[in-house]
Design a protein around this motif. Structure first.
Motif, short mmCIF file in Angstrom:
data_model
loop_
_atom_site.label_atom_id
_atom_site.label_comp_id
_atom_site.label_asym_id
_atom_site.label_seq_id
_atom_site.Cartn_x
_atom_site.Cartn_y
_atom_site.Cartn_z
N HIS A 129 0.84 -1.20 0.00
CA HIS A 129 0.00 0.00 0.00
C HIS A 129 0.88 1.25 0.00
N ALA A 130 0.32 2.34 -0.48
CA ALA A 130 1.07 3.59 -0.51
C ALA A 130 1.26 4.16 0.90
N ASP A 131 0.30 3.89 1.78
CA ASP A 131 0.37 4.43 3.15
C ASP A 131 0.23 3.28 4.15
N GLN A 149 -1.44 1.17 6.49
CA GLN A 149 -2.88 1.01 6.61
C GLN A 149 -3.38 1.21 8.05
N CYS A 150 -2.61 0.78 9.02
CA CYS A 150 -3.05 0.92 10.42
C CYS A 150 -3.20 2.40 10.78
N ALA A 151 -2.22 3.21 10.37
CA ALA A 151 -2.26 4.62 10.71
C ALA A 151 -3.33 5.35 9.90
N THR A 152 -3.63 4.85 8.72
CA THR A 152 -4.64 5.49 7.90
C THR A 152 -6.02 5.35 8.52
N ILE A 153 -6.29 4.21 9.15
CA ILE A 153 -7.64 4.01 9.71
C ILE A 153 -7.74 4.38 11.18
#
Ligand code: SF4
Ligand code: SF4
Length: 92
Positions: free
Chosen positions: A45-47, A49-53
């Motif tokens: 993923h580009a970012d 995922q844990c921090a994105t959500i």
């Protein structure tokens, strides 16, 4: 390199199913990231995922120990305004 979940995590479960490396696990008193498994989502993923959500500002730190979502980044409220507002609320 790995991210880290710290004590402000509220155990909401949002991040766990999104991790492509199965690095996040339920623990006491809060969820944790296995640093041996975390890839920082590179290649998947580009970012991260844990921090994105994650809905809690400051609950996830990068490899340097800096919060990925620092205070104010999710609410849009600058930390100094939040402090002032809380002080006013307490005064009433
Ligand atoms: S950064 Fe990516 S690989 Fe690391 S714990 Fe978060 S979701 Fe999993
Ligand atoms: S999304 Fe954030 S608050 Fe929720 S379990 Fe993961 S680290 Fe904790």
């Amino acid at each position: 390199m790995a991210l880290k979940i710290i004590e402000s995590c509220v155990n909401c479960w949002a991040c766990l199913p999104l991790c492509p490396s199965e690095a996040i696990y339920e623990a006491k008193p809060h969820f944790l990231i296995d640093p041996k498994k975390c890839t920082e989502c590179e290649g998947a993923h580009a970012d991260p995922q844990c921090a994105t959500i994650c809905p809690i500002e400051g609950a996830i730190l990068d490899a340097l120990g800096e919060p990925i979502n620092p205070p104010g980044s999710l609410t849009g409220i600058p930390p100094e305004r939040m402090e002032q507002a809380m002080a006013e609320l307490r005064a009433h």
